[in-house]
Write a protein that holds these residues in place. Structure first.
Motif, PDB file in Angstrom:
ATOM      1  N   UNK A  42       1.012  -0.888  -0.158  1.00  0.00           N
ATOM      2  CA  UNK A  42      -0.269   0.024   0.096  1.00  0.00           C
ATOM      3  C   UNK A  42       0.555   1.876  -0.355  1.00  0.00           C
ATOM      4  N   UNK A  43       1.686   1.575   0.900  1.00  0.00           N
ATOM      5  CA  UNK A  43       2.621   2.890   0.724  1.00  0.00           C
ATOM      6  C   UNK A  43       3.324   3.256  -0.611  1.00  0.00           C
ATOM      7  N   UNK A  44       3.589   2.311  -1.158  1.00  0.00           N
ATOM      8  CA  UNK A  44       4.205   2.094  -2.299  1.00  0.00           C
ATOM      9  C   UNK A  44       3.222   3.161  -3.408  1.00  0.00           C
ATOM     10  N   UNK A  45       2.583   2.510  -3.253  1.00  0.00           N
ATOM     11  CA  UNK A  45       1.411   2.509  -4.600  1.00  0.00           C
ATOM     12  C   UNK A  45       1.133   4.508  -3.866  1.00  0.00           C
ATOM     13  N   UNK A  46       0.540   4.230  -3.009  1.00  0.00           N
ATOM     14  CA  UNK A  46      -0.407   5.286  -2.839  1.00  0.00           C
ATOM     15  C   UNK A  46       0.593   6.603  -2.082  1.00  0.00           C
ATOM     16  N   UNK A  47       1.980   6.537  -2.283  1.00  0.00           N
ATOM     17  CA  UNK A  47       3.252   7.149  -2.385  1.00  0.00           C
ATOM     18  C   UNK A  47       3.291   7.985  -3.763  1.00  0.00           C
ATOM     19  N   UNK A  48       2.992   6.854  -4.366  1.00  0.00           N
ATOM     20  CA  UNK A  48       3.665   7.549  -6.456  1.00  0.00           C
ATOM     21  C   UNK A  48       2.227   7.918  -6.762  1.00  0.00           C
ATOM     22  N   UNK A  49       0.900   7.432  -6.138  1.00  0.00           N
ATOM     23  CA  UNK A  49      -0.222   8.092  -7.291  1.00  0.00           C
ATOM     24  C   UNK A  49      -0.760   9.546  -6.771  1.00  0.00           C
ATOM     25  N   UNK A  50      -0.243   9.394  -4.664  1.00  0.00           N
ATOM     26  CA  UNK A  50       0.215  10.983  -4.237  1.00  0.00           C
ATOM     27  C   UNK A  50       1.064  11.492  -4.643  1.00  0.00           C
ATOM     28  N   UNK A  51       2.032  11.731  -4.966  1.00  0.00           N
ATOM     29  CA  UNK A  51       2.977  12.206  -5.374  1.00  0.00           C
ATOM     30  C   UNK A  51       2.498  13.290  -6.741  1.00  0.00           C
ATOM     31  N   UNK A  52       2.270  12.276  -7.981  1.00  0.00           N
ATOM     32  CA  UNK A  52       1.507  12.972  -8.953  1.00  0.00           C
ATOM     33  C   UNK A  52       0.579  13.259  -9.345  1.00  0.00           C
ATOM     34  N   UNK A  53      -0.736  13.410  -8.413  1.00  0.00           N
ATOM     35  CA  UNK A  53      -1.555  13.709  -8.090  1.00  0.00           C
ATOM     36  C   UNK A  53      -1.346  15.133  -7.552  1.00  0.00           C
ATOM     37  N   UNK A  54      -0.905  14.834  -6.296  1.00  0.00           N
ATOM     38  CA  UNK A  54      -0.312  16.214  -5.592  1.00  0.00           C
ATOM     39  C   UNK A  54       0.957  17.144  -6.656  1.00  0.00           C
ATOM     40  N   UNK A  55       1.728  16.931  -8.030  1.00  0.00           N
ATOM     41  CA  UNK A  55       2.002  17.360  -8.402  1.00  0.00           C
ATOM     42  C   UNK A  55       1.268  18.756  -9.443  1.00  0.00           C
ATOM     43  N   UNK A  94      -6.218  -3.534  -1.111  1.00  0.00           N
ATOM     44  CA  UNK A  94      -4.983  -3.318  -0.054  1.00  0.00           C
ATOM     45  C   UNK A  94      -4.842  -2.109   0.410  1.00  0.00           C
ATOM     46  N   UNK A  95      -5.636  -0.900  -0.343  1.00  0.00           N
ATOM     47  CA  UNK A  95      -5.209   0.292   0.348  1.00  0.00           C
ATOM     48  C   UNK A  95      -6.296   1.007   1.107  1.00  0.00           C
ATOM     49  N   UNK A  96      -7.387   0.148   0.867  1.00  0.00           N
ATOM     50  CA  UNK A  96      -8.790   0.283   2.455  1.00  0.00           C
ATOM     51  C   UNK A  96      -8.522  -0.503   3.186  1.00  0.00           C
ATOM     52  N   UNK A  97      -7.988  -1.385   3.325  1.00  0.00           N
ATOM     53  CA  UNK A  97      -6.617  -2.099   4.171  1.00  0.00           C
ATOM     54  C   UNK A  97      -6.131  -2.276   5.071  1.00  0.00           C
ATOM     55  N   UNK A  98      -5.352  -1.333   4.394  1.00  0.00           N
ATOM     56  CA  UNK A  98      -4.279  -0.389   4.768  1.00  0.00           C
ATOM     57  C   UNK A  98      -4.862   1.138   5.817  1.00  0.00           C
ATOM     58  N   UNK A  99      -6.369   1.271   5.197  1.00  0.00           N
ATOM     59  CA  UNK A  99      -6.399   2.372   6.230  1.00  0.00           C
ATOM     60  C   UNK A  99      -7.456   2.060   7.297  1.00  0.00           C
ATOM     61  N   UNK A 100      -8.312   1.067   6.680  1.00  0.00           N
ATOM     62  CA  UNK A 100      -8.868   1.062   7.948  1.00  0.00           C
ATOM     63  C   UNK A 100      -8.520  -0.523   8.741  1.00  0.00           C
ATOM     64  N   UNK A 101      -8.380  -1.717   8.435  1.00  0.00           N
ATOM     65  CA  UNK A 101      -8.013  -3.008   9.052  1.00  0.00           C
ATOM     66  C   UNK A 101      -6.576  -2.060   9.913  1.00  0.00           C
ATOM     67  N   UNK A 319       0.553  13.448   1.253  1.00  0.00           N
ATOM     68  CA  UNK A 319       0.162  12.559  -0.013  1.00  0.00           C
ATOM     69  C   UNK A 319      -1.087  11.426  -0.191  1.00  0.00           C
ATOM     70  N   UNK A 320       0.182  10.173   0.245  1.00  0.00           N
ATOM     71  CA  UNK A 320      -0.355   8.777   0.110  1.00  0.00           C
ATOM     72  C   UNK A 320      -1.521   8.920   1.014  1.00  0.00           C
ATOM     73  N   UNK A 321      -1.467   9.486   2.494  1.00  0.00           N
ATOM     74  CA  UNK A 321      -3.135   9.659   3.577  1.00  0.00           C
ATOM     75  C   UNK A 321      -4.472  10.138   2.846  1.00  0.00           C
ATOM     76  N   UNK A 322      -4.328  11.504   1.603  1.00  0.00           N
ATOM     77  CA  UNK A 322      -5.079  11.579   1.002  1.00  0.00           C
ATOM     78  C   UNK A 322      -5.248  11.065  -0.190  1.00  0.00           C
ATOM     79  N   UNK A 323      -4.597  10.073  -0.767  1.00  0.00           N
ATOM     80  CA  UNK A 323      -5.140   9.083  -1.608  1.00  0.00           C
ATOM     81  C   UNK A 323      -5.322   7.763  -0.734  1.00  0.00           C
ATOM     82  N   UNK A 324      -5.786   7.834   0.260  1.00  0.00           N
ATOM     83  CA  UNK A 324      -6.545   6.521   0.842  1.00  0.00           C
ATOM     84  C   UNK A 324      -7.330   7.033   1.200  1.00  0.00           C
TER      85      UNK A 324
END
Length: 427
Positions: A42-55, A94-101, A319-324
């Motif tokens: 979850x971390x690398x996917x959320x960080x990369x998506x967050x970084x790109x969308x944030x930019x 994976x991302x939803x479980x990381x945020x909630x579970x 940014x990763x958290x905002x993706x979550x």
């Protein structure tokens, strides 16, 4: 041959070439179905998506100036990616479980609450806490009153507008707000709570989106009208208080480790207290950390550790958290389906009422109007903890998290009591 890291465009402080390599690896694993479960995937996917969308968000002309910039694009962009199947369903799980579970949201908020409170000036904390609850009350009264008036004028009905639009929006999010509210409404009205929830969720989602947009606009207003804004400082008297230069102190990795332990232990302590006290554990955590700070019983070394960890988390994980938040907590279809003219106007009226009411009372009590409206107004009108992060990120005032959480948790508990009273009066 090595990549030149000193020239050209960078994302997250990484050269475009290197970031592209990392992105290919992570997205490749995502679409091949081999992205690991848990935080390691979850971390690398959320960080990369967050970084790109944030930019992207920070460079789009209208978005960056008036709509909150990167924060709003990250949230709704990531929600769109999973809603329309651009990202595989497995990655969403994976991302939803990381945020909630696995509790990433709680981990993030615990760091911000503990570090920001322990990093505050003691006198400021005492002074602000005493005056803050009237600011929340001012926003609630203005939001409910204005929405009721507009609902009556537009033929929607004053009672319906207050009960099914304004109260859910101001109610403290989903788990601590809409869910218990639907139970209260269902019991009083003798209706299935699921039916009540179906009416409340669109208001909650659209109100949260509106609050994020307004937060970005308020940041813009604050830059134009500097007298209205403290640039992250809540009270005007903060100018007279010598700020501790914590950001200039030398980074200490051991202290950051202490900060992790402190923030997570305070979170656990809040859970323990909630077993005996009928208040949300976040609120009890805030009260506990504040008492420790006010009584001066925490050695300064440990306070510095909590502050350094808070700064690290806020800088690197936002940014990763905002993706979550976009993936796990934002129902894009509910927002889209609720877009009727009257409904949108009522939601907008609620958020604006909360903003104006809290700003007015805040100004009378010595707060900066922009900061008072963001924390006492918008953080009541958003979707609880996730909304607090999004609103503060959009307004670039993440250091106000303790007051945002007071609004969401203590303010949300107040709304449950108020809703029970209003049901007996209005029905």
């Amino acid at each position: 041959m090595t990549l030149n890291e000193n020239k050209g465009f960078q994302i997250m402080g990484i050269s475009l070439q290197m970031f592209a390599v990392l992105t290919v690896v992570v997205l490749g694993a995502t679409y091949m179905g081999v992205l690991p479960k848990g935080m390691i995937g979850a971390f690398p996917l959320m960080m990369i998506v967050g970084a790109v969308l944030n930019e992207v968000g920070n460079r789009l002309p209208i978005v960056k100036d008036y709509l909150g910039g990167g924060a709003i694009i990250v949230i709704f962009g990531s929600a769109a990616l999973v809603t329309y199947g651009v990202l595989p369903e497995a990655s969403k799980e994976i991302m939803t479980n990381f945020m909630k579970g696995e509790g990433f949201l709680s981990f993030y908020i615990a760091a911000l609450i503990t570090g920001s409170i322990l990093g505050m000036d003691r006198k400021l904390l005492i002074s602000a806490a005493i005056r803050y609850l009237p600011v929340i009350l001012g926003g609630v009264i203005a939001a409910l009153g204005l929405t009721g008036i507009i609902g009556m004028i537009m033929g929607y009905g004053a009672k319906e507008a207050i009960l099914y639009v304004a109260i859910p929006i101001m109610g403290g999010g989903m788990g601590a707000g809409a869910v218990p509210l639907s139970q209260i409404f269902g019991q009083v009205l003798n209706v299935d709570p699921v039916q009540i929830m179906s009416k409340m969720v669109p208001a909650l989602a659209l109100g949260n989106a509106t609050a994020i947009v307004v937060a970005g606009l308020l940041d813009r207003v604050g830059k134009k009208k500097t007298s209205l804004s403290g640039n992250g400082k809540l009270m005007k008297s903060q100018k007279a208080i010598k700020e501790e230069a914590r950001e200039e102190m030398k980074l200490d990795y051991k202290l950051m480790g202490i900060g992790i332990l402190l923030s997570t232990t305070f979170f656990v302590w809040g859970k323990i207290l909630a077993k005996f006290i009928p208040i949300h554990s976040y609120a009890l955590m805030i009260i506990s950390v504040a008492l420790v700070k006010v009584l001066g019983i925490m050695p300064e070394k440990y306070e510095k550790g909590a502050f350094q960890w808070f700064r690290f988390v806020m800088t690197n994980f936002t940014p990763a958290l905002l993706v979550g938040i976009g993936v796990a907590y934002t129902d894009l279809n509910a927002v889209i389906n609720s877009l009727s003219v009257i409904y949108v106007v009522l939601v907008f009226t609620t958020v604006i009422g909360a903003t104006i009411g809290s700003a007015f009372i805040g100004h009378l009590l010595g707060f900066y109007p922009i900061e008072a409206s963001i924390t006492g107004g918008l953080c009541m009108a958003n979707m609880g903890g996730t909304g607090d992060v999004a609103v503060l990120s959009a307004s670039k005032r993440m250091e106000l998290m303790p007051f945002a959480q007071i609004s969401s948790r203590i303010g949300g508990a107040f709304m449950l009591i108020l809703a029970t009273s209003l049901l007996s009066i209005l029905l």
